[in-house]
Design a protein around this motif. Structure first.
Motif, PDB file in Angstrom:
ATOM      1  N   PRO A 214       0.817  -1.218   0.000  1.00  0.00           N
ATOM      2  CA  PRO A 214       0.000   0.000   0.000  1.00  0.00           C
ATOM      3  C   PRO A 214       0.846   1.262   0.000  1.00  0.00           C
ATOM      4  O   PRO A 214       2.059   1.228   0.236  1.00  0.00           O
ATOM      5  CB  PRO A 214      -0.796  -0.119   1.315  1.00  0.00           C
ATOM      6  CG  PRO A 214       0.071  -0.957   2.195  1.00  0.00           C
ATOM      7  CD  PRO A 214       0.753  -1.942   1.283  1.00  0.00           C
ATOM      8  N   ALA A 215       0.203   2.403  -0.267  1.00  0.00           N
ATOM      9  CA  ALA A 215       0.895   3.691  -0.229  1.00  0.00           C
ATOM     10  C   ALA A 215       1.363   3.986   1.196  1.00  0.00           C
ATOM     11  O   ALA A 215       0.791   3.500   2.175  1.00  0.00           O
ATOM     12  CB  ALA A 215      -0.037   4.798  -0.712  1.00  0.00           C
ATOM     13  N   LEU A 216       2.430   4.781   1.301  1.00  0.00           N
ATOM     14  CA  LEU A 216       2.957   5.151   2.619  1.00  0.00           C
ATOM     15  C   LEU A 216       1.957   6.031   3.359  1.00  0.00           C
ATOM     16  O   LEU A 216       1.362   6.944   2.775  1.00  0.00           O
ATOM     17  CB  LEU A 216       4.273   5.914   2.471  1.00  0.00           C
ATOM     18  CG  LEU A 216       5.427   5.217   1.739  1.00  0.00           C
ATOM     19  CD1 LEU A 216       6.659   6.122   1.775  1.00  0.00           C
ATOM     20  CD2 LEU A 216       5.739   3.863   2.333  1.00  0.00           C
ATOM     21  N   ASP A 217       1.779   5.771   4.657  1.00  0.00           N
ATOM     22  CA  ASP A 217       0.966   6.680   5.449  1.00  0.00           C
ATOM     23  C   ASP A 217       1.826   7.884   5.857  1.00  0.00           C
ATOM     24  O   ASP A 217       3.015   7.962   5.519  1.00  0.00           O
ATOM     25  CB  ASP A 217       0.371   5.963   6.669  1.00  0.00           C
ATOM     26  CG  ASP A 217       1.435   5.372   7.600  1.00  0.00           C
ATOM     27  OD1 ASP A 217       1.114   4.443   8.362  1.00  0.00           O
ATOM     28  OD2 ASP A 217       2.603   5.836   7.566  1.00  0.00           O
ATOM     29  N   ALA A 218       1.231   8.832   6.596  1.00  0.00           N
ATOM     30  CA  ALA A 218       1.932  10.077   6.916  1.00  0.00           C
ATOM     31  C   ALA A 218       3.215   9.818   7.713  1.00  0.00           C
ATOM     32  O   ALA A 218       4.257  10.433   7.462  1.00  0.00           O
ATOM     33  CB  ALA A 218       1.002  11.012   7.695  1.00  0.00           C
ATOM     34  N   GLU A 219       3.166   8.891   8.662  1.00  0.00           N
ATOM     35  CA  GLU A 219       4.338   8.602   9.491  1.00  0.00           C
ATOM     36  C   GLU A 219       5.454   7.974   8.665  1.00  0.00           C
ATOM     37  O   GLU A 219       6.620   8.378   8.775  1.00  0.00           O
ATOM     38  CB  GLU A 219       3.941   7.674  10.640  1.00  0.00           C
ATOM     39  CG  GLU A 219       5.094   7.325  11.570  1.00  0.00           C
ATOM     40  CD  GLU A 219       4.662   6.415  12.703  1.00  0.00           C
ATOM     41  OE1 GLU A 219       3.454   6.181  12.835  1.00  0.00           O
ATOM     42  OE2 GLU A 219       5.530   5.932  13.451  1.00  0.00           O
ATOM     43  N   ALA A 220       5.113   7.000   7.824  1.00  0.00           N
ATOM     44  CA  ALA A 220       6.132   6.336   7.008  1.00  0.00           C
ATOM     45  C   ALA A 220       6.724   7.298   5.993  1.00  0.00           C
ATOM     46  O   ALA A 220       7.930   7.256   5.696  1.00  0.00           O
ATOM     47  CB  ALA A 220       5.518   5.131   6.298  1.00  0.00           C
ATOM     48  N   GLU A 221       5.907   8.209   5.466  1.00  0.00           N
ATOM     49  CA  GLU A 221       6.397   9.173   4.494  1.00  0.00           C
ATOM     50  C   GLU A 221       7.380  10.152   5.149  1.00  0.00           C
ATOM     51  O   GLU A 221       8.438  10.465   4.574  1.00  0.00           O
ATOM     52  CB  GLU A 221       5.218   9.927   3.877  1.00  0.00           C
ATOM     53  CG  GLU A 221       5.577  10.664   2.608  1.00  0.00           C
ATOM     54  CD  GLU A 221       4.380  11.375   2.009  1.00  0.00           C
ATOM     55  OE1 GLU A 221       4.108  11.181   0.821  1.00  0.00           O
ATOM     56  OE2 GLU A 221       3.712  12.129   2.758  1.00  0.00           O
ATOM     57  N   ALA A 222       7.049  10.615   6.350  1.00  0.00           N
ATOM     58  CA  ALA A 222       7.945  11.529   7.070  1.00  0.00           C
ATOM     59  C   ALA A 222       9.264  10.836   7.408  1.00  0.00           C
ATOM     60  O   ALA A 222      10.345  11.442   7.330  1.00  0.00           O
ATOM     61  CB  ALA A 222       7.266  12.031   8.345  1.00  0.00           C
ATOM     62  N   ARG A 223       9.199   9.566   7.761  1.00  0.00           N
ATOM     63  CA  ARG A 223      10.409   8.807   8.078  1.00  0.00           C
ATOM     64  C   ARG A 223      11.285   8.633   6.833  1.00  0.00           C
ATOM     65  O   ARG A 223      12.511   8.756   6.899  1.00  0.00           O
ATOM     66  CB  ARG A 223      10.001   7.448   8.653  1.00  0.00           C
ATOM     67  CG  ARG A 223      11.143   6.678   9.289  1.00  0.00           C
ATOM     68  CD  ARG A 223      10.629   5.573  10.202  1.00  0.00           C
ATOM     69  NE  ARG A 223       9.713   4.679   9.528  1.00  0.00           N
ATOM     70  CZ  ARG A 223       8.422   4.536   9.813  1.00  0.00           C
ATOM     71  NH1 ARG A 223       7.883   5.234  10.803  1.00  0.00           N
ATOM     72  NH2 ARG A 223       7.653   3.686   9.146  1.00  0.00           N
ATOM     73  N   ALA A 224      10.646   8.392   5.684  1.00  0.00           N
ATOM     74  CA  ALA A 224      11.390   8.236   4.432  1.00  0.00           C
ATOM     75  C   ALA A 224      12.094   9.544   4.062  1.00  0.00           C
ATOM     76  O   ALA A 224      13.241   9.542   3.606  1.00  0.00           O
ATOM     77  CB  ALA A 224      10.453   7.795   3.314  1.00  0.00           C
ATOM     78  N   ARG A 225      11.411  10.679   4.251  1.00  0.00           N
ATOM     79  CA  ARG A 225      12.043  11.970   3.960  1.00  0.00           C
ATOM     80  C   ARG A 225      13.249  12.202   4.860  1.00  0.00           C
ATOM     81  O   ARG A 225      14.304  12.669   4.409  1.00  0.00           O
ATOM     82  CB  ARG A 225      11.031  13.108   4.145  1.00  0.00           C
ATOM     83  CG  ARG A 225      11.617  14.479   3.809  1.00  0.00           C
ATOM     84  CD  ARG A 225      10.629  15.599   4.020  1.00  0.00           C
ATOM     85  NE  ARG A 225      10.258  15.797   5.406  1.00  0.00           N
ATOM     86  CZ  ARG A 225       9.456  16.775   5.846  1.00  0.00           C
ATOM     87  NH1 ARG A 225       8.939  17.626   4.968  1.00  0.00           N
ATOM     88  NH2 ARG A 225       9.157  16.877   7.118  1.00  0.00           N
TER      89      ARG A 225
END
Length: 230
Positions: A214-225
């Motif tokens: 699935p697409a990244l949620d807000a927490e996973a996206e912030a961690r990736a950045r």
């Protein structure tokens, strides 16, 4: 019993029936990972449905309406019709993208940019947005909007984006954001208007085909950045 990704999507969308529905429901109930996949699928579907709801309420463009208008009955080749049905059954299920938007979507083409960036990679301005802009924090009137982020089957981070110059998908590699695909921009000329949302739907469908999960949620996206999309 093996539960395929297509089974998860069909169950989350209420498309399974009978014995198969019972089998998949039992497997999901016994597996927390499958439960999280179902929840993520439903959350993404709700988000996309909200994004495309205004489009579904608008009248269809004249050209599209003409394509969908009833036509005189014609003699049907039963063998050819049967072959077409079999081909449709073999196509992957993209149920997580809003149906009305897919119906209006424009054809997807390879993105071959020209300019200051190396061929096939995002320009400096777009790369800066992809490096820093999170879906949950971006302004509603941003010139470039990130639609979602995901990992592809090679494990690379990819981001689907939309802007007047053209929507698309870019994946991060050792050289930068490599542009994988694009759709038409929101406005090509004052006399040649194209709905940005229609192109976005095709981009989102392409993203679903590329994604490994699935697409990244807000927490996973912030961690990736924070990790530099590595």
């Amino acid at each position: 019993m093996t539960i395929a990704r297509e089974d998860i999507a069909a169950f989350a969308d209420g498309q399974l029936t009978g014995e198969r529905e019972a089998e998949v429901a039992a497997a999901i109930a016994a597996d927390p990972d499958l439960q999280r996949e179902v929840e993520a699928h439903r959350a993404l579907r709700a988000r996309l449905a909200g994004h495309f709801a205004p489009i579904a309420e608008e009248p269809a463009p004249d050209a599209l309406a003409a394509m969908l208008a009833p036509r005189p009955a014609e003699v049907v080749d039963l063998a050819a019709a049967r072959e077409q049905r079999e081909m449709k059954r073999s196509l992957p299920r993209w149920s997580w993208v809003a149906g009305p938007a897919i119906a209006a979507a424009l054809a997807l083409a390879l993105f071959l940019p020209r300019g200051g960036a190396p061929e096939g990679y995002a320009d400096t301005q777009l790369a800066a947005v992809l490096d820093s802009q999170l879906v949950a924090e971006q302004a509603a009137d941003s010139d470039t909007r990130v639609l979602l982020s995901f990992r592809d089957r090679d494990g690379d981070f990819c981001r689907a984006f939309s802007r007047d110059a053209g929507s698309g998908i870019a994946c991060r590699d050792a050289h930068g954001w490599k542009l994988e695909a694009r759709g038409d921009g929101a406005r090509q000329a004052d006399t040649d208007y194209r709905m940005a949302s229609a192109s976005n739907a095709e981009i989102l469908a392409r993203a679903q085909a590329m994604a490994d999960g699935p697409a990244l949620d807000a927490e996973a996206e912030a961690r990736a950045r924070a990790d530099g999309w590595r």
